[in-house]
Design a protein around this motif. Structure first.
Motif, PDB file in Angstrom:
ATOM      1  N   HIS A 174      51.594  54.698  28.173  1.00 40.28           N
ATOM      2  CA  HIS A 174      51.997  56.206  28.129  1.00 40.28           C
ATOM      3  C   HIS A 174      51.121  56.873  29.335  1.00 40.28           C
ATOM      4  N   PHE A 175      51.632  56.629  30.579  1.00 37.86           N
ATOM      5  CA  PHE A 175      51.041  57.159  31.812  1.00 37.86           C
ATOM      6  C   PHE A 175      51.155  58.622  32.217  1.00 37.86           C
ATOM      7  N   SER A 176      50.242  59.397  32.071  1.00 37.61           N
ATOM      8  CA  SER A 176      50.169  60.777  32.282  1.00 37.61           C
ATOM      9  C   SER A 176      49.665  61.121  33.752  1.00 37.61           C
ATOM     10  N   LYS A 177      49.762  62.175  34.145  1.00 35.54           N
ATOM     11  CA  LYS A 177      49.318  62.571  35.296  1.00 35.54           C
ATOM     12  C   LYS A 177      47.950  62.772  35.606  1.00 35.54           C
ATOM     13  N   SER A 178      47.275  62.739  34.449  1.00 36.59           N
ATOM     14  CA  SER A 178      45.759  62.703  34.620  1.00 36.59           C
ATOM     15  C   SER A 178      45.153  61.299  34.694  1.00 36.59           C
ATOM     16  N   VAL A 179      46.039  60.391  34.590  1.00 33.58           N
ATOM     17  CA  VAL A 179      45.446  58.790  34.698  1.00 33.58           C
ATOM     18  C   VAL A 179      45.020  58.676  36.106  1.00 33.58           C
ATOM     19  N   THR A 180      43.535  58.037  36.275  1.00 36.59           N
ATOM     20  CA  THR A 180      43.152  57.501  37.439  1.00 36.59           C
ATOM     21  C   THR A 180      42.827  56.324  37.581  1.00 36.59           C
ATOM     22  N   GLY A 181      42.530  55.582  38.709  1.00 41.34           N
ATOM     23  CA  GLY A 181      42.292  54.291  38.961  1.00 41.34           C
ATOM     24  C   GLY A 181      41.181  53.822  37.946  1.00 41.34           C
ATOM     25  N   LYS A 182      40.200  54.467  37.443  1.00 40.79           N
ATOM     26  CA  LYS A 182      39.014  54.240  36.713  1.00 40.79           C
ATOM     27  C   LYS A 182      39.683  53.841  35.230  1.00 40.79           C
ATOM     28  N   ASP A 183      41.010  54.141  35.056  1.00 42.75           N
ATOM     29  CA  ASP A 183      41.382  54.157  33.563  1.00 42.75           C
ATOM     30  C   ASP A 183      42.037  52.886  33.368  1.00 42.75           C
ATOM     31  N   PHE A 184      42.183  51.939  34.247  1.00 37.82           N
ATOM     32  CA  PHE A 184      42.653  50.576  34.057  1.00 37.82           C
ATOM     33  C   PHE A 184      42.092  49.553  35.264  1.00 37.82           C
ATOM     34  N   ASP A 185      42.246  48.310  34.746  1.00 37.05           N
ATOM     35  CA  ASP A 185      41.996  47.349  35.842  1.00 37.05           C
ATOM     36  C   ASP A 185      43.197  46.860  36.729  1.00 37.05           C
ATOM     37  N   LEU A 186      44.433  47.014  35.949  1.00 38.11           N
ATOM     38  CA  LEU A 186      45.421  46.537  36.739  1.00 38.11           C
ATOM     39  C   LEU A 186      46.710  47.130  36.086  1.00 38.11           C
ATOM     40  N   CYS A 187      47.619  47.662  37.000  1.00 42.99           N
ATOM     41  CA  CYS A 187      48.769  48.420  36.465  1.00 42.99           C
ATOM     42  C   CYS A 187      50.242  47.731  36.973  1.00 42.99           C
ATOM     43  N   ILE A 188      51.053  47.787  36.107  1.00 45.79           N
ATOM     44  CA  ILE A 188      52.406  47.188  36.477  1.00 45.79           C
ATOM     45  C   ILE A 188      53.323  48.348  36.450  1.00 45.79           C
ATOM     46  N   SER A 189      53.804  48.835  37.811  1.00 41.14           N
ATOM     47  CA  SER A 189      54.839  49.663  37.771  1.00 41.14           C
ATOM     48  C   SER A 189      56.049  49.565  38.828  1.00 41.14           C
ATOM     49  N   SER A 190      57.018  50.534  38.930  1.00 39.24           N
ATOM     50  CA  SER A 190      58.077  50.088  39.769  1.00 39.24           C
ATOM     51  C   SER A 190      58.112  50.529  41.285  1.00 39.24           C
ATOM     52  N   SER A 191      56.906  51.265  41.354  1.00 40.54           N
ATOM     53  CA  SER A 191      56.416  51.652  42.854  1.00 40.54           C
ATOM     54  C   SER A 191      55.132  51.693  43.058  1.00 40.54           C
ATOM     55  N   PRO A 192      54.728  51.781  44.240  1.00 43.97           N
ATOM     56  CA  PRO A 192      53.209  51.801  44.499  1.00 43.97           C
ATOM     57  C   PRO A 192      52.689  53.104  43.932  1.00 43.97           C
ATOM     58  N   LEU A 193      51.544  52.870  43.173  1.00 48.96           N
ATOM     59  CA  LEU A 193      50.967  54.215  42.632  1.00 48.96           C
ATOM     60  C   LEU A 193      50.291  55.022  43.844  1.00 48.96           C
ATOM     61  N   LYS A 194      50.572  56.278  43.719  1.00 55.49           N
ATOM     62  CA  LYS A 194      50.060  57.288  44.406  1.00 55.49           C
ATOM     63  C   LYS A 194      48.794  57.853  44.081  1.00 55.49           C
TER      64      LYS A 194
END
Length: 308
Positions: A125-145
């Motif tokens: 459940h990806f919220s707007k408050s998520v930052t790069g320190k919250d995960f090691d890897l992320c699978i998404s449908s577009s590059p994360l901004k």
């Protein structure tokens, strides 16, 4: 200044509410308040503005929070690097999944057959408050901004138009999207990346889709198509491949309807060995999926050759 004080401070700063922070930390609220006051006394400034029971991070608190987060992240990276130096392949991977959750069980089970000592902490459940320190890897449908993030494209998948088997276009192999401008659509809810993308396809084709059902569950979308309740966009790979005999997938000639699946990670933090192993496995796994899908679509194109 103690490490525990800093961890408590970060939690209080996140909630800006002493009682909720105490519940999150599972300590008594008076003890938490005392810890924060002791920290402020050692720093010589107040980190929060207090208005009765309400607290708010002030300019000193915001500046200090940035540095504390950097320090805690560096300590966590150090611990994980030491684990890697031990030479054993074990540990926990923080994996964020924004798209392709239908593929997740197969991906993880295949990986853990080879690496049973590696576990996962899933963020779905990806919220707007998520930052790069919250995960090691992320699978998404577009590059994360997000700041400090890099990515690689795992695959590019075609997006089909799915229609019920009884639909007037079901015997066609392909269509132009403008041909279904008056049809009733079954779509994901606003805010979903796929919904935003398919809305842009319709806009390019000169119309806004007439939505008769909205859902945030791909299985529900497929079920409603099979029940003859409308038509929908279906990604070729990430939504599960086979759709059964009660619906037909039509290639869209115009506009070109595709999307990319991306794997992202932060370049500002240490990426543990287990995450690097999983990154390579994921890249190879999706490459195989893309090849299988390509072969399947080639087979379908041969089977439907000559279809009016």
């Amino acid at each position: 200044m103690e490490l525990l004080q800093l961890k408590y401070f970060v939690t209080v700063a996140r909630f800006e509410h002493m009682t909720r922070a105490a519940e999150e930390l599972r300590i008594a609220q008076p003890a938490l308040s005392k810890t924060i006051k002791t920290l402020e006394k050692s720093l010589g400034v107040l980190l929060f503005d207090r208005h009765g029971r309400n607290i708010q991070l002030n300019q000193y608190g915001r500046a200090f929070l940035k540095r504390v987060n950097q320090a805690l992240s560096a300590l966590e990276d150090g611990e994980r690097e030491l684990d890697d130096l031990s030479g054993e392949t074990f540990g926990d991977i923080k994996l964020a999944v924004v798209v392709g959750s239908n593929l997740l069980p197969g991906l993880l089970s295949s990986f853990r057959k080879q690496h049973p000592n590696i576990s996962f902490n899933l963020l779905q459940h990806f919220s707007k408050s998520v930052t790069g320190k919250d995960f090691d890897l992320c699978i998404s449908s577009s590059p994360l901004k997000l700041q400090g993030i890099t990515n690689i494209t795992l695959l590019t998948e075609e997006i089909f138009l799915a229609v019920p088997i009884e639909h007037r276009l079901a015997k066609r192999a392909s269509i132009r999207l403008s041909e279904v401008s008056e049809e009733g659509f079954i779509n994901l809810k606003h805010g979903k990346a796929l919904r935003d993308r398919t809305d842009s396809f319709c806009k390019y084709a000169g119309f806004s889709p007439h939505i008769i059902f909205e859902s945030d569950d791909p299985a529900t979308v497929r079920g409603l198509i099979k029940a003859g309740q409308g038509i929908a966009f279906i990604p070729a790979i990430s939504w599960g491949g086979s759709t059964g005999s009660s619906m037909v997938l039509l290639h869209i000639d115009e506009p070109e309807c595709t999307r990319s699946i991306e794997l992202s990670w932060t370049v500002e933090r240490y990426l543990p060995q287990v995450a690097r192993i999983f990154r390579k496995f994921t890249i190879d796994y999706f490459a195989k999926l893309a090849l299988e899908s390509e072969n399947c679509q080639h087979s379908i194109s041969i089977d439907t050759a000559g279809v009016e």
